[in-house]
Design a protein around this motif. Structure first.
Motif, mmCIF file in Angstrom:
data_model
loop_
_atom_site.group_PDB
_atom_site.id
_atom_site.type_symbol
_atom_site.label_atom_id
_atom_site.label_comp_id
_atom_site.label_asym_id
_atom_site.label_seq_id
_atom_site.Cartn_x
_atom_site.Cartn_y
_atom_site.Cartn_z
ATOM 1 N N ILE A 18 0.859 -1.184 0.000
ATOM 2 C CA ILE A 18 0.000 0.000 0.000
ATOM 3 C C ILE A 18 0.893 1.232 0.000
ATOM 4 N N LEU A 19 1.146 1.755 -1.191
ATOM 5 C CA LEU A 19 2.042 2.901 -1.356
ATOM 6 C C LEU A 19 1.415 3.903 -2.311
ATOM 7 N N PRO A 20 1.713 5.189 -2.145
ATOM 8 C CA PRO A 20 1.115 6.195 -3.031
ATOM 9 C C PRO A 20 1.634 6.074 -4.458
ATOM 10 N N LEU A 148 -10.124 -1.419 0.062
ATOM 11 C CA LEU A 148 -10.296 -0.091 -0.538
ATOM 12 C C LEU A 148 -8.974 0.661 -0.627
ATOM 13 N N LEU A 149 -8.066 0.418 0.309
ATOM 14 C CA LEU A 149 -6.738 1.017 0.206
ATOM 15 C C LEU A 149 -5.979 0.456 -0.990
ATOM 16 N N LYS A 156 -4.589 4.166 -10.897
ATOM 17 C CA LYS A 156 -4.480 5.621 -10.812
ATOM 18 C C LYS A 156 -4.822 6.061 -9.400
ATOM 19 N N ALA A 157 -4.256 7.190 -8.998
ATOM 20 C CA ALA A 157 -4.426 7.654 -7.620
ATOM 21 C C ALA A 157 -5.866 8.070 -7.346
ATOM 22 N N LYS A 158 -6.337 7.707 -6.161
ATOM 23 C CA LYS A 158 -7.687 8.064 -5.723
ATOM 24 C C LYS A 158 -7.618 8.476 -4.265
ATOM 25 N N THR A 159 -8.399 9.465 -3.885
ATOM 26 C CA THR A 159 -8.498 9.838 -2.475
ATOM 27 C C THR A 159 -9.511 8.926 -1.802
ATOM 28 N N LEU A 210 -2.103 5.049 9.111
ATOM 29 C CA LEU A 210 -0.822 4.516 8.646
ATOM 30 C C LEU A 210 -0.626 4.788 7.153
ATOM 31 N N ALA A 211 -1.720 4.685 6.398
ATOM 32 C CA ALA A 211 -1.639 4.994 4.965
ATOM 33 C C ALA A 211 -1.323 6.474 4.761
ATOM 34 N N GLN A 212 -1.921 7.333 5.568
ATOM 35 C CA GLN A 212 -1.623 8.770 5.495
ATOM 36 C C GLN A 212 -0.143 9.030 5.753
ATOM 37 N N GLU A 213 0.439 8.304 6.704
ATOM 38 C CA GLU A 213 1.857 8.475 7.022
ATOM 39 C C GLU A 213 2.741 8.116 5.826
ATOM 40 N N ARG A 214 2.228 7.244 4.954
ATOM 41 C CA ARG A 214 2.972 6.883 3.740
ATOM 42 C C ARG A 214 2.638 7.820 2.575
#
Length: 266
Positions: A18-20, A148-149, A156-159, A210-214
């Motif tokens: 799970i990475l941006p 969902l993460l 493609k990136a999604k919020t 944790l995802a936000q931290e990444r």
């Protein structure tokens, strides 16, 4: 009876993949994924999304056997609550699903198409059964967030906008005058295994953090006591406060000095 507390940090482990993605999500999404659209909060959220993002298509995951049933169930809810406007049905796509199952209850082909199509995600669905323990609530409330993460960081990136709850904060081991703010750490909270809803929502909230931290684009919205809507006073009969008031009316008995420690949110 001795209380059994969960090892919350052990439960909240975010997958390494799970990475941006390199690009930024669309500021004004064209295709939105919404879970929980038939729920009390979700139906109003769907109305708001349709109003805020003119022309956008909203895919709604609905627990049902097939597409026809999913569409009918969603349309019935929106019609009953007077939330449909002209042209809405051309922009709403109901998809039969179950967030407690792998791939959110969809066939892998449908799941892949949805992953590639959507620009933004709103996760409002959850199992709100206060008789469930953590093991029972985990599939719907934790595993769905992990899925969902993965969607949010694929193709493609999604919020990912996650609807959490203030119930992730407890009084266990805390002072009576503690003040909770948006920036309050979750790490000192303690949840019993029997309190499945609160514990599973804590783990899900922590995973998003944790995802936000990444640097994965995510937002967390922690709801308190949800009340009737501010326009027409509509209140869902399944909500706890509605049941309390309705029981008083039907029984002919009232509650003296009834108080709730949290201000209601319309």
């Amino acid at each position: 009876q001795k209380k059994e507390f969960l090892d919350l940090s052990k439960e909240a482990k975010l997958e390494d993949q799970i990475l941006p993605l390199s690009e930024e999500p669309r500021l004004h999404p064209k295709v939105i994924l919404l879970t929980g659209a038939t729920g009390f909060v979700g139906r109003f959220l769907l109305r708001q999304l349709l109003d805020d993002f003119e022309g956008a298509i909203v895919y709604c995951l609905v627990r049902s056997e097939n597409g026809i049933q999913a569409s009918r169930r969603l349309e019935d809810v929106l019609s009953q609550w007077n939330l449909l406007k002209t042209g809405d049905l051309n922009r709403i796509k109901a998809i039969p699903a179950d967030i407690s199952k792998p791939y959110l209850g969809m066939k892998i082909e449908e799941f892949s198409r949805l992953t590639n199509a959507v620009d933004s995600i709103y996760h409002c669905a959850s199992s709100v059964n206060h008789f469930e323990n953590f093991a029972s609530a985990k599939a719907a409330n934790v595993n769905s967030v992990e899925t969902l993460l993965r969607i949010a960081t694929t193709h493609k990136a999604k919020t990912l906008n996650y609807i959490s709850t203030l119930s992730i904060f407890t009084s266990e081991g805390q002072s009576a005058d503690r003040v909770v703010e948006e920036s309050t750490s979750l790490n000192e909270e303690r949840h019993e295994a029997i309190n499945g809803y609160e514990a599973s929502k804590w783990v899900a909230d922590k995973l998003i953090g944790l995802a936000q931290e990444r640097s994965v684009p995510c937002n967390i919205f922690r709801l308190g006591l949800v009340w009737a809507d501010s326009v027409q006073g509509r209140f869902d009969s399944l909500q706890r406060e509605h049941r309390i008031l309705d029981s008083c009316v039907q029984s002919g008995f009232g509650l003296t000095d009834y108080r709730y420690e949290m201000n209601p949110v319309p």
